[in-house]
Write an enzyme that holds these catalytic residues in place. Sequence first.
Site, PDB file in Angstrom:
ATOM      1  CG  PHE A  89      20.425  99.400 -32.626  1.00  0.00           C
ATOM      2  CD1 PHE A  89      19.806  99.136 -33.652  1.00  0.00           C
ATOM      3  CD2 PHE A  89      20.874 100.744 -32.390  1.00  0.00           C
ATOM      4  CE1 PHE A  89      18.980 100.200 -34.784  1.00  0.00           C
ATOM      5  CE2 PHE A  89      20.188 101.713 -33.145  1.00  0.00           C
ATOM      6  CZ  PHE A  89      19.446 101.464 -34.145  1.00  0.00           C
ATOM      7  CG  ASP A  90      20.580  91.714 -30.457  1.00  0.00           C
ATOM      8  OD1 ASP A  90      21.706  91.525 -29.888  1.00  0.00           O
ATOM      9  OD2 ASP A  90      19.984  90.589 -30.919  1.00  0.00           O
ATOM     10  CB  VAL A  91      25.556  95.889 -31.097  1.00  0.00           C
ATOM     11  CG1 VAL A  91      26.793  95.461 -31.854  1.00  0.00           C
ATOM     12  CG2 VAL A  91      24.835  96.844 -31.675  1.00  0.00           C
TER      13      VAL A  91
END
Length: 132
Positions: free
Chosen positions: A5-7
Amino acid sequence: MAFLFDVSSGNILLDADFKPLVGGIEMSNLLDPSKGSASISAFAGSLGYIPPEYAYTMQVTAPGNVYNYSAVLLEILTTRLPVDEAFGEGIYLVKWVHSAPARGETPEQILDARLSTVSFAWRKEMLSALKA
């Protein structure tokens, strides 16, 4: 299957009671844990939150989610942006924090003083998170 995920802090919102809500997270790549890693042909993610192995080799692994979270946590503890010219070229917040001892800085010196001096309990928790 696992997802990377691109957090980033831009994906974390606060409600009226200052409870964090995570939203708008993009899946950067689908991983097959049985293979350990996967290659991608396009760059995805937010600068300063991207795991080093992803940024330099385009190899993504499941621990990348931990790196993303760590960058957000350090951003909160230090109140510094994940990318800052003051860190030097090619240095992002995570590396800047890790290199503090080499610069002669203690963990207490890299914490945001406005937050860490609110109470001893806050400071203790912040230092505990920083050392983890």
